[in-house]
Enzyme design. Structure first.
Site, PDB file in Angstrom:
ATOM      1  N   GLY A 140     -49.878  -5.279 -57.466  1.00 46.51           N
ATOM      2  CA  GLY A 140     -49.712  -5.525 -56.078  1.00 46.51           C
ATOM      3  C   GLY A 140     -48.879  -5.522 -55.075  1.00 46.51           C
ATOM      4  N   LYS A 193     -47.492  -8.046 -73.433  1.00 46.07           N
ATOM      5  CA  LYS A 193     -46.405  -9.674 -73.368  1.00 46.07           C
ATOM      6  C   LYS A 193     -46.692  -9.853 -72.495  1.00 46.07           C
ATOM      7  CE  LYS A 193     -41.707  -8.084 -73.084  1.00 46.07           C
ATOM      8  NZ  LYS A 193     -40.306  -7.488 -72.785  1.00 46.07           N
ATOM      9  N   ASN A 201     -45.314 -18.889 -71.127  1.00 42.27           N
ATOM     10  CA  ASN A 201     -44.613 -19.361 -69.871  1.00 42.27           C
ATOM     11  C   ASN A 201     -45.518 -20.224 -68.802  1.00 42.27           C
ATOM     12  OD1 ASN A 201     -41.985 -18.201 -70.761  1.00 42.27           O
ATOM     13  ND2 ASN A 201     -42.839 -16.645 -69.729  1.00 42.27           N
ATOM     14  N   TYR A 247     -55.451  -4.681 -73.301  1.00 44.59           N
ATOM     15  CA  TYR A 247     -55.439  -6.046 -72.651  1.00 44.59           C
ATOM     16  C   TYR A 247     -56.630  -6.607 -72.999  1.00 44.59           C
ATOM     17  CZ  TYR A 247     -57.751  -7.180 -67.510  1.00 44.59           C
ATOM     18  OH  TYR A 247     -58.495  -7.744 -66.688  1.00 44.59           O
TER      19      TYR A 247
END
Ligand code: NAD
Ligand code: UDP
Length: 427
Positions: A140, A193, A201, A247
């Site tokens: 991004g 990851k 998280n 993915y």
């Protein structure tokens, strides 16, 4: 043709003036022109200035889109002599809704500086919510949301989701993950990851804050599907050790984690399985097929079809996706929901369609290309799925959602967006 004179017609031939809707107690309707003024604004303008010292953008294609909103546009003024850019800051932001505190939500968007995330951020900001973008800027860019920097309702944080993050919030849209095959394969270990630890998280954060959590999963969880079209209860056909596995399996395990937190800890979750989506702000060089074909055709290069071009995909325009994501977040549906357009194309056919639309736009604008682009064939990447089309029954039944943008209409807008960027020299 001036972009401001282009009428956007939906798949029923009716003009699209607004996107979003009022449903599930969450009003998400905004005029489409307000959004276009944000994503079709110029990135650079020429260094010529008027008497007041403001850069002239009046005659550019972009100016037609942003008409009447100049006060809300910051500028990057390019000086070709010195090859330098001088930035102006905003003195006034686009107007956002004034919501009563009981309706205003604190919304975290991970991956909010990416293609899909930035469109979601625009929508949520215009609707009057408080938005925090969390992004490590791997794929991004700050420029996608820079028009909100400094706004009292907006915050941008550079952070990698593989590390824990503390914030108080009511809703989390968890999008952070590279999405194009070349990007997610660039560092496969990091991709998995990001999917696993990043989702862990963010789910931990949702558990602590009691925020509602939506994850952007993908049609890739169906792999190379043997069931067609793909309903949500199809378990998929994925190669766990191939180049796409980082993915595909990453998203599958992210879904597993999501439902683990839901069952074990009562986290309020939503799972959207996104099918191929395209639109303005898509990185022109991220290697996905829509951006590749449009950029190739606009540059007069040959269109590269991988394999024999018989593999299929269905392409949805980004505004339809954002409608579906916001509807899902605010509905009671906790099962996975496919959001995609059901119009299926072989990639060979799609190349012809893109070429035709680029030629139509060039013709309307009086551009005469030096030669007609050819469609050429290259090797098919390993494990490239042979077919893909969403079964949208669940989205229709539980969200009352259906795509409105035709592929033609969406492609035309994207062609004009890239063309304007090329003309200003930013692509
Ligand atoms: P994108 O690459 O434009 O956006 C991803 C964003 O996540 C980027 O801003 C990137 O910098 C950020 N990011 C990546 N890793 C990160 C990390 N470790 N920490 C923080 N930020 C990180 O891709 P997109 O097309 O906007 O996709 C957004 C989401 O939608 C992704 O989760 C993707 O899997 C999903 N999705 C997209 C499509 C599609 O066709 N666009 C299809 C299916 C699923
Ligand atoms: N593709 C192609 N030419 C390109 C880029 C992609 O023919 O320049 C093909 C690719 O092999 C795949 C389809 O287009 O069959 C969609 O590819 P994309 O990377 O956009 O998405 P995904 O494979 O993840 O659906």
């Amino acid at each position: 043709m001036s972009p401001s004179t282009i009428r956007i017609l939906d798949n029923k031939g009716e003009e699209i003036k607004t996107v979003g809707f009022k449903r599930f107690g969450f009003d998400c309707e905004v005029p489409v022109d307000d959004l276009r003024a944000l994503y079709l604004r110029p990135h650079y303008s020429s260094n010529s200035e008027d008497e007041s010292g403001k850069a002239k953008v009046a005659n550019s294609d972009h100016a037609a889109f942003t008409k009447g909103t100049d006060a809300y546009q910051s500028q990057a003024i390019y000086d070709p002599t010195n090859k330098s850019i001088s930035y102006t800051t905003l003195t006034r932001f686009p107007p956002v809704k004034l919501l009563p505190p009981s309706e205003r939500k604190r919304i975290l968007v991970t991956g909010g500086a990416g293609f899909v995330g930035s469109h979601l951020v625009d929508r949520l900001m215009l609707l009057g919510h408080e938005v925090t973008v969390l992004d490590n800027f791997f794929t991004g860019s700050k420029t996608t949301v820079s028009h909100w920097v400094g706004h009292p309702n907006f915050e941008m944080v550079r952070h990698d989701v593989v590390e824990p993050f503390m914030i108080e919030c009511d809703q989390i849209y968890h999008l952070a993950c590279p999405a194009s095959p070349p990007h997610y394969q660039y560092n496969a270990v990091k991709t998995i990851k990001t999917s696993f630890m990043g989702t862990l998280n963010m789910l931990g954060l949702a558990k602590r804050t009691k925020a509602r959590f939506l994850i952007s999963s993908t049609s890739e969880v169906y792999g190379d599907p043997e069931v067609h079209p793909q309903p949500e209860d199809y378990w998929g056909h994925v190669n766990p050790i191939g180049p796409r596995a980082c993915y595909d399996e990453g998203k599958r395990v992210a879904e597993t984690l999501t439902y683990g937190f839901h069952r074990q800890d009562g986290v309020d979750v939503r799972v959207v399985r996104i099918f191929n989506t395209y639109g303005p702000r898509m990185n022109p060089y991220d290697g996905r097929v829509v951006s590749n074909f449009i950029v190739q055709a606009l540059k007069g290069e040959d269109l590269t079809v991988y394999g024999d071009g018989k593999q299929t995909r269905s392409f949805q325009y980004v505004h339809d996706l954002i409608d579906g994501m916001i509807a899902l977040m605010n509905s009671d549906e906790t099962r996975p929901v496919n959001i995609g357009n059901g119009d299926e194309f072989s990639i060979g056919e799609f190349a012809e369609l893109v070429r035709e639309i680029v030629e139509k736009v060039q013709d309307e604008d009086g551009v005469k290309p030096a030669r007609r682009c050819e469609v050429i064939y290259k090797d098919l990447p390993t494990d490239d799925p042979k077919q893909r089309r969403p079964d949208n029954t669940r989205a229709r039944q539980t969200l009352d959602w259906a795509p409105r943008w035709t592929v033609r209409m969406g492609l035309e807008e994207m062609v004009r967006y890239y063309k304007a960027k090329m003309e200003e020299g930013s692509l």
